[in-house]
Design an enzyme around this catalytic site. Structure first.
Site, PDB file in Angstrom:
ATOM      1  N   ASP A 162       0.828  -1.217   0.000  1.00 63.49           N
ATOM      2  CA  ASP A 162       0.000   0.000   0.000  1.00 63.49           C
ATOM      3  C   ASP A 162       0.864   1.270   0.000  1.00 63.49           C
ATOM      4  OD1 ASP A 162      -2.305   1.437  -0.046  1.00 63.49           O
ATOM      5  OD2 ASP A 162      -2.815   1.129   2.054  1.00 63.49           O
ATOM      6  N   GLY A 163       0.291   2.328  -0.521  1.00 65.22           N
ATOM      7  CA  GLY A 163       0.934   3.641  -0.430  1.00 65.22           C
ATOM      8  C   GLY A 163       1.592   4.112  -1.719  1.00 65.22           C
ATOM      9  N   TRP A 174       2.839   7.949  -2.396  1.00 66.60           N
ATOM     10  CA  TRP A 174       4.262   8.137  -2.725  1.00 66.60           C
ATOM     11  C   TRP A 174       4.385   9.023  -3.957  1.00 66.60           C
ATOM     12  CZ3 TRP A 174       7.381   7.206  -6.938  1.00 66.60           C
ATOM     13  CH2 TRP A 174       8.766   7.167  -6.717  1.00 66.60           C
ATOM     14  N   HIS A 208       3.017   3.057  -8.726  1.00 68.70           N
ATOM     15  CA  HIS A 208       2.937   1.602  -8.929  1.00 68.70           C
ATOM     16  C   HIS A 208       4.224   1.086  -9.575  1.00 68.70           C
ATOM     17  CE1 HIS A 208      -1.086   1.816  -7.581  1.00 68.70           C
ATOM     18  NE2 HIS A 208      -1.583   2.398  -8.653  1.00 68.70           N
ATOM     19  N   LEU A 254      11.615 -20.650  -3.341  1.00 70.21           N
ATOM     20  CA  LEU A 254      10.594 -19.747  -2.808  1.00 70.21           C
ATOM     21  C   LEU A 254       9.322 -19.782  -3.664  1.00 70.21           C
ATOM     22  CD1 LEU A 254       9.971 -17.120  -0.978  1.00 70.21           C
ATOM     23  CD2 LEU A 254      10.811 -15.837  -2.956  1.00 70.21           C
ATOM     24  N   SER A 276      -8.482  -5.229   4.390  1.00 74.12           N
ATOM     25  CA  SER A 276      -8.890  -4.941   2.999  1.00 74.12           C
ATOM     26  C   SER A 276      -9.152  -6.198   2.160  1.00 74.12           C
ATOM     27  CB  SER A 276      -7.832  -4.064   2.302  1.00 74.12           C
ATOM     28  OG  SER A 276      -7.728  -2.830   2.940  1.00 74.12           O
TER      29      SER A 276
HETATM   30  C1  FPP Z   1      -1.947   0.056  -3.312  1.00 74.50           C
HETATM   31  O1  FPP Z   1      -1.484   1.398  -3.281  1.00 74.50           O
HETATM   32  C2  FPP Z   1      -1.308  -0.641  -4.423  1.00 74.50           C
HETATM   33  C3  FPP Z   1      -1.989  -1.282  -5.412  1.00 74.50           C
HETATM   34  C4  FPP Z   1      -3.441  -1.345  -5.468  1.00 74.50           C
HETATM   35  C5  FPP Z   1      -1.259  -1.926  -6.535  1.00 74.50           C
HETATM   36  C6  FPP Z   1       0.014  -2.655  -6.193  1.00 74.50           C
HETATM   37  C7  FPP Z   1       0.669  -3.032  -7.450  1.00 74.50           C
HETATM   38  C8  FPP Z   1       1.982  -2.974  -7.729  1.00 74.50           C
HETATM   39  C9  FPP Z   1       3.008  -2.607  -6.743  1.00 74.50           C
HETATM   40  C10 FPP Z   1       2.489  -3.254  -9.120  1.00 74.50           C
HETATM   41  C11 FPP Z   1       1.787  -4.292  -9.956  1.00 74.50           C
HETATM   42  C12 FPP Z   1       2.004  -5.659  -9.500  1.00 74.50           C
HETATM   43  C13 FPP Z   1       2.893  -6.578  -9.961  1.00 74.50           C
HETATM   44  C14 FPP Z   1       2.910  -7.914  -9.353  1.00 74.50           C
HETATM   45  C15 FPP Z   1       3.853  -6.305 -11.019  1.00 74.50           C
HETATM   46  P1  FPP Z   1      -2.536   2.582  -3.550  1.00 74.50           P
HETATM   47  O2  FPP Z   1      -2.545   2.845  -5.001  1.00 74.50           O
HETATM   48  O3  FPP Z   1      -3.857   2.230  -2.966  1.00 74.50           O
HETATM   49  O4  FPP Z   1      -1.840   3.732  -2.760  1.00 74.50           O
HETATM   50  P2  FPP Z   1      -2.583   4.923  -1.989  1.00 74.50           P
HETATM   51  O5  FPP Z   1      -3.400   4.294  -0.888  1.00 74.50           O
HETATM   52  O6  FPP Z   1      -1.437   5.740  -1.466  1.00 74.50           O
HETATM   53  O7  FPP Z   1      -3.411   5.662  -2.992  1.00 74.50           O
END
Ligand code: FPP
Length: 252
Positions: A32-33, A37, A49, A143, A208
């Site tokens: 998350d975050g 960021w 992302h 892993l 969540s």
């Molecule tokens: C949550 O942060 C993050 C996500 C919903 C997506 C996570 C995905 C990746 C890191 C990349 C894609 C995955 C792979 C496996 C390549 P948020 O967007 O909700 O952050 P916020 O709460 O600060 O808005």
């Protein structure tokens, strides 16, 4: 014992002595975050992302080095379809890119890649990349990297219930056979143990819709850093704190 040294702006210098006989077998992470960021840097959310993918690379490597056997990353939830179309598309694209760029390296490092979630809802290009990666790595002995993509804990439970009902109706199992172990075998995670430790960065403290059945006795660890800033030392610290907890599983 592994010995680590940590010095960052949030903490006093801390010595981590990790007990290698008590490394959590399965660590699950709610990444998350990313959006915050990016916002902090006046960048589009998708850049967050993208930066998050770099963290995945580092954390998977570190998890392997530390002797973690299963790592599960929450990458796209069944609720994430509600995000703007551009962001959804970017996340799909990042998954495809990640698999294309990483799968050979993961395979060389004996990693088994699995995807938890309903991938039938994804586009053909995405499904193919996932299927190829799963096929290439399926016999590896290292892993296990579970990527939760189009995953929701409630959805997973409902699917399990339907699967069990179908198998009862088809005479494959009897109603009397239904117990917790059997139920677990109808979940996406049927080949992974329950997570010992669930990590959520970015300061949020909720589950969540992640691994709802499986988290019954998981330890939770939260941190204020956003996922793109999450470092190897943060994983070490999470494990250090995990090792100092008293897991009783309902006993005394
Ligand atoms: C949550 O942060 C993050 C996500 C919903 C997506 C996570 C995905 C990746 C890191 C990349 C894609 C995955 C792979 C496996 C390549 P948020 O967007 O909700 O952050 P916020 O709460 O600060 O808005």
């Amino acid at each position: 014992m592994f010995s680590f040294f940590k010095a960052n702006k949030d903490d006093e210098n801390i010595n981590f002595e990790l007990d290698k006989d008590n490394i959590p077998k399965h660590v699950a992470i709610i990444m998350d975050g990313n959006g915050r960021w990016a916002k902090n840097r006046n960048l589009p959310r998708t850049m967050g992302h993208k930066a998050g993918v770099e963290t995945i690379r580092r954390v998977v490597k570190e998890a392997d080095r530390l002797g973690i056997k299963y790592i599960t990353l929450y990458a796209f939830s069944t609720e994430n379809w509600k995000r703007p179309k551009d962001e959804v598309n970017a996340l799909m694209k990042l998954l495809v890119q990640y698999l294309r760029q990483e799968v050979v390296g993961l395979h060389e490092n004996r990693v088994v890649l699995r995807v938890l979630g309903d991938i039938s809802a994804l586009q053909e290009e995405c499904r193919k990349e996932i299927d190829d990666a799963i096929e290439l790595t399926k016999d590896n002995k290292g892993l296990v990297l579970n990527v939760a993509f189009n995953y929701g804990g409630r959805d997973e439970i409902v699917r399990a219930v339907k699967g069990i009902i179908n198998d009862v109706e088809d005479g494959k199992i009897k109603k009397e056979d239904i117990n917790q172990d059997l139920f677990s075998n109808y979940l996406y995670t049927k080949d992974s143990p329950d997570p010992d430790l669930i990590i959520r960065p970015s300061g949020e403290q909720r589950i969540s819709n992640f691994l709802l059945w499986q988290c019954a006795y998981s330890e939770f660890w939260y941190s204020n850093v956003n996922w793109p800033d999450f470092k190897e030392e943060d994983l070490q610290r999470a494990i250090y704190e995990y090792q100092n907890r008293n897991r009783r599983f309902g006993g005394v």
